[in-house]
Design an enzyme around this catalytic site. Structure first.
Site, short mmCIF file in Angstrom:
data_model
loop_
_atom_site.label_atom_id
_atom_site.label_comp_id
_atom_site.label_asym_id
_atom_site.label_seq_id
_atom_site.Cartn_x
_atom_site.Cartn_y
_atom_site.Cartn_z
N LYS A 45 0.59 -1.19 -0.05
CA LYS A 45 -0.02 0.09 0.11
C LYS A 45 0.85 1.34 -0.09
CE LYS A 45 -1.50 1.46 4.07
NZ LYS A 45 -1.28 2.94 4.48
N ASN A 46 1.70 1.24 0.94
CA ASN A 46 2.46 2.63 0.95
C ASN A 46 3.61 2.94 0.02
OD1 ASN A 46 1.13 2.98 3.28
ND2 ASN A 46 2.77 2.41 4.75
N CYS A 139 -5.04 12.57 12.85
CA CYS A 139 -5.75 11.22 12.56
C CYS A 139 -5.61 10.40 13.82
CB CYS A 139 -5.15 10.68 11.18
SG CYS A 139 -3.53 9.82 11.86
N ARG A 144 -0.56 14.84 12.89
CA ARG A 144 0.38 14.42 11.63
C ARG A 144 0.76 15.80 11.19
NH1 ARG A 144 -0.90 8.92 10.39
NH2 ARG A 144 0.48 9.07 8.63
N ASP A 335 4.59 0.31 12.09
CA ASP A 335 3.46 -0.27 11.56
C ASP A 335 3.40 -1.77 11.96
OD1 ASP A 335 2.83 2.01 10.10
OD2 ASP A 335 3.62 1.32 8.28
N ARG A 427 -8.42 -0.22 4.44
CA ARG A 427 -7.60 0.82 3.89
C ARG A 427 -6.32 0.10 3.48
NH1 ARG A 427 -6.10 4.31 8.16
NH2 ARG A 427 -4.47 4.62 6.45
N1 EPU Z 1 6.41 14.32 11.04
C1 EPU Z 1 6.47 15.61 11.55
N2 EPU Z 1 6.46 16.68 10.49
C2 EPU Z 1 6.23 16.17 9.26
C3 EPU Z 1 6.05 14.78 8.80
C4 EPU Z 1 6.15 13.95 9.86
O1 EPU Z 1 6.73 16.01 12.79
O2 EPU Z 1 6.17 17.09 8.34
C5 EPU Z 1 6.51 13.35 12.26
C6 EPU Z 1 5.21 12.58 12.33
O3 EPU Z 1 4.34 12.95 13.23
C7 EPU Z 1 5.73 11.12 12.76
C8 EPU Z 1 6.95 11.15 12.12
O4 EPU Z 1 7.47 12.50 11.80
O5 EPU Z 1 5.94 11.28 14.06
C9 EPU Z 1 7.03 10.06 11.15
O6 EPU Z 1 6.17 10.38 9.93
P1 EPU Z 1 6.29 9.82 8.65
O7 EPU Z 1 6.17 11.31 7.60
O8 EPU Z 1 7.73 9.11 8.46
O9 EPU Z 1 5.19 9.37 8.05
P2 EPU Z 1 3.92 9.24 7.03
O10 EPU Z 1 4.76 9.38 5.68
O11 EPU Z 1 3.06 10.05 7.59
C10 EPU Z 1 4.30 6.93 6.49
C11 EPU Z 1 3.40 5.63 6.34
C12 EPU Z 1 2.70 5.20 7.59
C13 EPU Z 1 3.99 4.82 8.46
C14 EPU Z 1 5.09 5.92 8.38
C15 EPU Z 1 6.37 5.59 9.19
C16 EPU Z 1 2.31 5.86 4.18
C17 EPU Z 1 1.04 6.32 3.42
N3 EPU Z 1 2.06 6.01 5.52
O12 EPU Z 1 3.48 7.87 7.30
O13 EPU Z 1 2.06 3.84 7.40
O14 EPU Z 1 3.55 4.38 9.93
O15 EPU Z 1 5.41 6.53 7.15
O16 EPU Z 1 6.85 4.67 8.88
O17 EPU Z 1 3.30 5.58 3.34
C18 EPU Z 1 0.28 2.48 7.93
O18 EPU Z 1 0.61 2.04 6.67
O19 EPU Z 1 -0.36 1.86 8.80
C19 EPU Z 1 0.95 3.77 8.10
C20 EPU Z 1 0.73 4.59 9.19
#
Ligand code: EPU
Length: 448
Positions: A45-46, A139, A144, A335, A427
């Site tokens: 998915k990701n 969320c 987020r 995850d 999802r």
């Molecule tokens: N963060 C910030 N500022 C930002 C972006 C992120 O503070 O601008 C923080 C977040 O709040 C969090 C951490 O950084 O505490 C990590 O967030 P990241 O941006 O790496 O995660 P994401 O891109 O929002 C993706 C996956 C998640 C997975 C995370 C970590 C997708 C669509 N989602 O989320 O997947 O947990 O990376 O590996 O790729 C899931 O599949 O269940 C899922 C939540």
């Protein structure tokens, strides 16, 4: 009535139509059936979500195969169609023709459907020089923020105004490559930078980039389209901007979290499973947890993408997993935290979890407790004291991976568990109940 009899009475997943009814759907699981056999892992998915967003960069046709059928993928396709792309789907393939793209906005309703639609920002801005979309709120995992995404895109020359929950973005001319150091290796921010910089003027260097396999997959897609990206999967990634990209054919990598979910589901029943079309390399940080629990894990075809397979054989009762600390890749994935926690609920001994990525990723704990799990949470730490047996209860998915944890716990519980709020599970898991039934689980979906 047994779950198997129930499954016969309600053979079709769609008893009734419509969203409200889908929300009323439940999974009914009768526990204590040993899982045994083979299951095929779907595409990640990701990976699929950012790659589908990236298809708009070329203004050409891309064919993405091994694309999982999930509600998040459907939401991504809805955004692509809204932008003016032609999208066709069938047989695990999604074809996107973005030559007719005529819009640069994402309506609030579509943004709300899927928090990760923020990865469209860099792609839309790079393609059209502007973008209007709404701020994705918090969320189920807690706040987020997207500060890292916005700061990086601003450095690339995108002017971003935040107004009443909307982001109005405009580039004066082409985006310009630059050096960007991420405070933390955010997956989404790294994806947005990759998409925005692939066709920017000059070279972009991302320092402290996310190193997840899904980032490597996105870079592989972009490079196949003609991008010049080196260092994918390492902390420093270099993107030499090119004038234009073309479409291509790309196969999405296997889903490493679905792989871990099937492993935990099998382990908790003392079963044996062979998982096909997976990549054991991508779960190298999770395999030791299964081994510590007493499972035998054997991977074959490592490094061969979707050509690999993995065997897991579990003992009658699992041992505790001493400690699990979630970290960015190549550390233990956040995850996988909930599925592994569910597995330890009936292990012998006490397991410790420390969640370092998200603020609120223990919401499944209350639901597991309803089934008799003994878990104490203090801030980012959870302590699981293994019990002999869980007991079936009505529970609700709190988020995607929390939902997977409930399914795993239900497989190890005496009696019947009814799991509601399945929209979370849908999802991210394609055909979970069919896959588990194929391994001998007594599980069926009713009412939706
Ligand atoms: N963060 C910030 N500022 C930002 C972006 C992120 O503070 O601008 C923080 C977040 O709040 C969090 C951490 O950084 O505490 C990590 O967030 P990241 O941006 O790496 O995660 P994401 O891109 O929002 C993706 C996956 C998640 C997975 C995370 C970590 C997708 C669509 N989602 O989320 O997947 O947990 O990376 O590996 O790729 C899931 O599949 O269940 C899922 C939540």
């Amino acid at each position: 009535m047994s779950v198997r009899a129930l499954a016969e009475q309600f053979p079709a997943a769609a008893l009734l139509q419509g969203e409200r009814v889908r929300d009323m759907a439940k999974l009914v699981v009768e526990g204590l059936h040993k899982l045994n056999g083979e299951a095929v892992i779907h595409g990640a998915k990701n990976s699929a979500l950012p790659i589908l967003a990236a298809t708009i960069l070329s203004g050409d046709v891309s064919e993405i195969s091994n694309c999982p059928r999930l509600s998040d993928v459907a939401a991504t396709q809805a955004i692509l169609r809204h932008l003016g792309c032609r999208v066709e789907e069938g047989d695990g393939r999604v074809l996107v023709d973005s030559s007719g793209m005529c819009r640069s906005d994402i309506p609030d309703s579509l943004m709300r459907e899927m928090r990760s639609s923020i990865v469209f920002l860099g792609a839309i801005a790079a393609r059209t020089g502007q973008a209007q979309l709404s701020f994705p709120g918090g969320c189920e995992l807690g706040p987020r923020p997207i500060n890292l995404h916005l700061a990086a895109l601003r450095r690339l020359g995108l002017e971003i105004e935040e107004e009443r929950g909307r982001l109005n973005c405009r580039a004066r001319g082409r985006l310009r490559g630059t050096a960007i150091t991420l405070e933390q290796p955010s997956v989404g921010a790294t994806e947005n930078i990759l998409m925005a910089s692939a066709t920017a003027q000059g070279t972009t260097v991302i320092v402290n980039a996310a190193r997840e396999p899904e980032i490597v997959d996105l870079c592989a897609y972009l490079n196949a389209c003609g991008a010049r990206i080196t260092g994918a999967g390492e902390g420093t990634v270099v993107i030499e901007g090119v004038d234009r990209l073309t479409g291509c054919r790309h196969e999405v990598i296997p889903d490493r979290i679905e792989t871990v979910t099937y492993m935990a589901a099998t382990a908790v029943t003392g079963g044996r499973v062979r998982l096909l079309r997976t990549d054991p390399d991508n779960i190298a940080s999770v395999i030791p947890a299964f081994e510590e629990a007493g499972c035998r894990v054997e991977g074959t075809g490592e490094g061969s993408g979707s050509g690999g397979s993995l065997i897991l054989e579990a003992p009658a009762r699992l041992n505790r997993v001493k400690s699990v600390l979630t970290m960015p890749y190549p550390g233990f994935p956040t995850d996988a935290q909930a599925p592994i926690m569910a597995m330890t609920c009936t292990a012998s001994g006490t397991s410790l979890f420390v969640e370092t990525i998200f603020d609120s990723r223990y919401r499944h704990v209350d639901e597991l407790s309803r089934m008799g799990a003994r878990i104490k949470v203090e801030g980012r730490v959870a302590v699981v004291e293994g019990v002999e047996r869980l007991s079936g209860a009505p529970v609700e998915c709190t988020d995607l991976r929390g939902g997977a944890a409930l399914v795993i716990a239900a497989l190890a519980a005496e009696g019947e568990t009814e799991i509601g709020e399945l929209r979370h599970l849908d999802r991210g898991y394609e055909g979970l109940e069919a896959g588990l039934s194929g391994l001998g689980a007594a599980i069926c979906r009713i009412g939706g």
